[in-house]
Write an enzyme that holds these catalytic residues in place. Structure first.
Site, PDB file in Angstrom:
ATOM      1  CE  LYS A  76      -3.829   2.004   2.721  1.00 47.60           C
ATOM      2  NZ  LYS A  76      -4.702   1.774   3.904  1.00 47.60           N
ATOM      3  CB  SER A 151      -8.011   3.631   3.309  1.00 51.72           C
ATOM      4  OG  SER A 151      -7.118   2.951   4.185  1.00 51.72           O
ATOM      5  CB  SER A 175      -8.269   0.617   6.117  1.00 48.20           C
ATOM      6  OG  SER A 175      -8.952   1.827   6.292  1.00 48.20           O
TER       7      SER A 175
END
Length: 477
Positions: A76, A151, A175
Site C-alpha cells: 500500500k 482505504s 481498512s
C-alpha cells in the site's frame, strides 16, 4: 503455463520446474491487462524481474530458499520502501522518494519476497471506498461499477484480480477487513503492536496496524510470521515471541460470542443477517458453544472512533506543511502562516481536510473534555467490555460490513453514511485486538461478503485456525 494457487504449491513448482521470472512475467502481464482497475500507482517492472533472476540463480546453485522466496507482493502507498516513491495517494507528496524502508518491507525482502509495486488507496488511508485518492478511484474487479472498499482498496483488488500473490495494507478502523469483505478475499488485522509501524505513514498512531490480504489462510499466516515481532524502531511493538502461523491445525470445540445488538442492528442488510445467523446456527449444531452477549456500546463506537482518530490525524498530518518536503504553493505568499494555509488547502483532498478540521476542533480549548476525553472513556469502557467477553469465550463473530459493495459515487455526498459503514470494524481497533474477514458468502446481487471474527490480543494463531475451519466447513457443504 504459470498459475498461482498458494505459496506452498508455488514453492513446490519452483523446486520442480518453474522459475521466479515466469511468475513475475505472469503478474506483470495480469497487471497490464487490468490497468483500468487502477489498483497500482507504480509498477517496479525491471526491478522485480531482476530480483526474480537473482533468486532463480540462487535456487539453481543449491542455496536454501527463504520463507517467501519469489513470492510476489504489492504494498500500500503508505508503507515506505527505500528509494521508491511514496505519496499516501495525496497531491501533497508528489515525487517524494522514501529515504528508508518500513520494518515490514525489510523483513519481506530478507525472506526473498519480490515487491512488484505500490498500491492505490484513499488519501492518507482516510476513507472506506478508495474514491479519496489523488490517482482516482480503484474499481472492484467483480463489478467495475462498484467500490472495492477502503482505504486499502488497491491492495484488496490486487489480490482479488490476481495481480500479486499477497499484499500489505493498513487498518486503522477496518481498512483491511472492509475491502477484503467487499472483494471476496481474506483480510487480517493483527493485534496492535504485533507488526512494527516503523515506516508506515501515520493516520492515527494508537489505532494503525499493517494488515495482510490473501486468498489462502496459510499464505496470510506465513506472511504474518515473517513481518511480525519486536523492533527497536517502534516502542509500541510487542516483544512477545512470534508463533508459527503458517499452517494452523483444525481446532476443537470453540466458545463463540456474538453481540445481539450488532446482528440485529437496523443498518444491517437482511441477507447478511440471515447468512451470519445461519453460520452461527450451524456452529451451534456442530457442538460449539454459541451465545448472544449484550453489547450496549454499538451506537457509541463509531462517534468515539472518529473523534479519537481525527484528533490524532490533526497532529500527525501537521508535518505536511510545504517547508521540508512535498507540495508547496508558489507565488503570492506574504508570510509563513499564509504559506502553510495555502499549501495545505491545495495539497490535501476534501476528506483529509474534513478530518483534520474535525480533529482540530475536538482538541481545541473548551471542547477537549466534551469530545476527546469522553471518547477516551468510551474506548476504555469498550476495552473492558471486550475483555469480559473473552473471559468466557474464545471468539466474537459478527458481520464485517453492513452491506455489500455499493456503487461508485453513491455515498460521496453523505460522509455520515460513509462513516457508519465502519460500525462493525472499528471495535477491533479501539480495543487493540486482532480481527479477520473470512470470505464465506454470496449475496443475491452476485456480490461477495464475509464473516468477521475477533480474538483476544495476540491470539492470531487461534484466529487463523478458526478461520480455516470456517472455510473448510463451507467447502464441505
Amino acid at each position: 503455463m504459470f498459475e498461482y494457487s498458494s505459496i506452498d504449491r508455488y514453492h513446490s513448482w519452483l523446486k520442480e520446474e518453474g522459475s521466479c521470472v515466469q511468475a513475475v512475467e505472469h503478474f506483470l502481464a495480469r497487471i497490464g491487462s487490468n490497468k483500468h482497475l487502477n489498483a497500482f500507482i507504480e509498477i517496479y517492472t525491471s526491478e522485480a524481474l531482476a530480483a526474480a533472476r537473482v533468486l532463480d540463480d540462487k535456487r539453481s546453485s543449491g542455496q536454501p530458499m527463504g520463507r517467501l522466496h519469489g513470492v510476489v507482493i504489492g504494498i500500500k502507498d503508505v508503507i515506505c520502501y527505500k528509494d521508491h516513491k511514496i505519496s499516501a495517494s495525496s497531491k501533497i507528496l508528489p515525487d517524494f522518494n522514501s529515504v528508508y524502508s518500513a520494518t515490514a518491507v525489510e523483513r519481506l525482502l530478507a525472506e526473498e519476497a519480490i515487491i512488484i509495486g505500490n498500491l492505490n488507496c484513499d488519501e492518507f488511508a482516510m476513507g472506506s471506498t478508495n474514491e479519496n485518492s489523488a490517482y482516482g478511484p480503484v474499481l472492484n474487479a467483480i463489478d467495475e461499477t462498484r467500490i472495492p472498499g477502503g482505504s486499502s482498496g488497491g491492495s484488496a483488488v490486487a489480490v482479488q484480480a490476481g495481480l500479486c500473490m499477497v499484499s500489505l495494507g493498513s487498518d486503522t478502523g477496518g481498512s483491511v477487513r472492509q475491502p477484503a469483505d467487499l472483494c471476496g478475499i481474506i483480510g487480517l488485522k493483527p493485534t496492535y503492536g504485533r507488526i512494527s509501524r516503523y515506516g508506515l505513514i501515520a493516520y492515527a498512531s494508537s489505532f494503525d496496524s499493517i494488515g495482510i490480504f490473501g486468498t489462502r489462510i496459510a499464505d496470510v499466516g506465513l506472511t504474518l510470521g515473517v513481518i511480525a515481532g519486536a523492533d527497536e524502531f517502534d516502542s509500541t511493538v510487542s516483544s512477545l515471541p512470534v508463533e508459527d502461523y503458517h499452517l494452523p491445525q483444525p481446532g476443537g470445540r470453540y466458545r463463540i460470542a456474538y453481540p445481539d445488538s450488532a446482528i440485529n442492528h437496523e443498518s444491517l442488510d437482511p441477507e447478511i443477517r440471515a447468512a451470519v445467523n445461519g453460520t452461527l446456527d450451524k456452529l451451534r449444531a456442530d457442538g460449539h458453544t454459541v451465545d448472544a452477549v449484550p453489547f450496549d456500546l454499538i451506537d457509541h463506537i463509531v462517534p468515539a472512533y472518529y473523534v479519537l482518530t481525527t484528533a490524532e490525524a490533526s497532529s500527525n498530518l501537521s508535518r505536511f506543511d510545504g517547508i521540508r518536503y512535498g507540495y508547496r504553493i508558489e507565488g503570492g505568499v506574504d508570510d509563513l502562516t499564509e504559506l502553510y494555509k495555502r499549501t495545505r488547502s491545495g495539497g490535501f483532498g476534501t476528506e483529509v481536510k474534513r478530518r483534520i478540521m474535525l480533529g482540530t476542533f475536538v482538541l481545541s480549548s473548551g471542547y477537549y473534555d466534551a469530545y476527546f476525553t469522553r471518547a477516551q472513556k468510551v474506548r476504555k469502557l469498550l476495552y473492558n467490555q471486550i475483555q469480559l467477553i473473552f473471559k468466557d469465550y474464545d471468539f466474537i463473530m459478527l458481520p464485517t460490513t453492513p452491506s455489500t459493495a455499493f456503487r461508485l459515487g453513491e455515498k460521496m455526498e453523505d460522509p455520515i453514511a460513509m462513516y457508519l459503514a465502519d460500525i462493525y470494524t472499528v471495535t477491533a481497533n479501539l480495543a487493540g485486538i486482532p480481527a479477520i474477514s473470512v470470505p464465506l458468502f454470496r449475496h443475491s446481487n452476485g456480490l461477495p461478503f464475509g464473516l468477521q471474527v475477533m480474538a483476544n490480543q495476540f491470539q492470531e494463531l487461534s484466529l487463523l485456525t478458526v478461520s480455516q475451519d470456517l472455510l473448510n466447513s463451507q467447502q464441505i457443504q
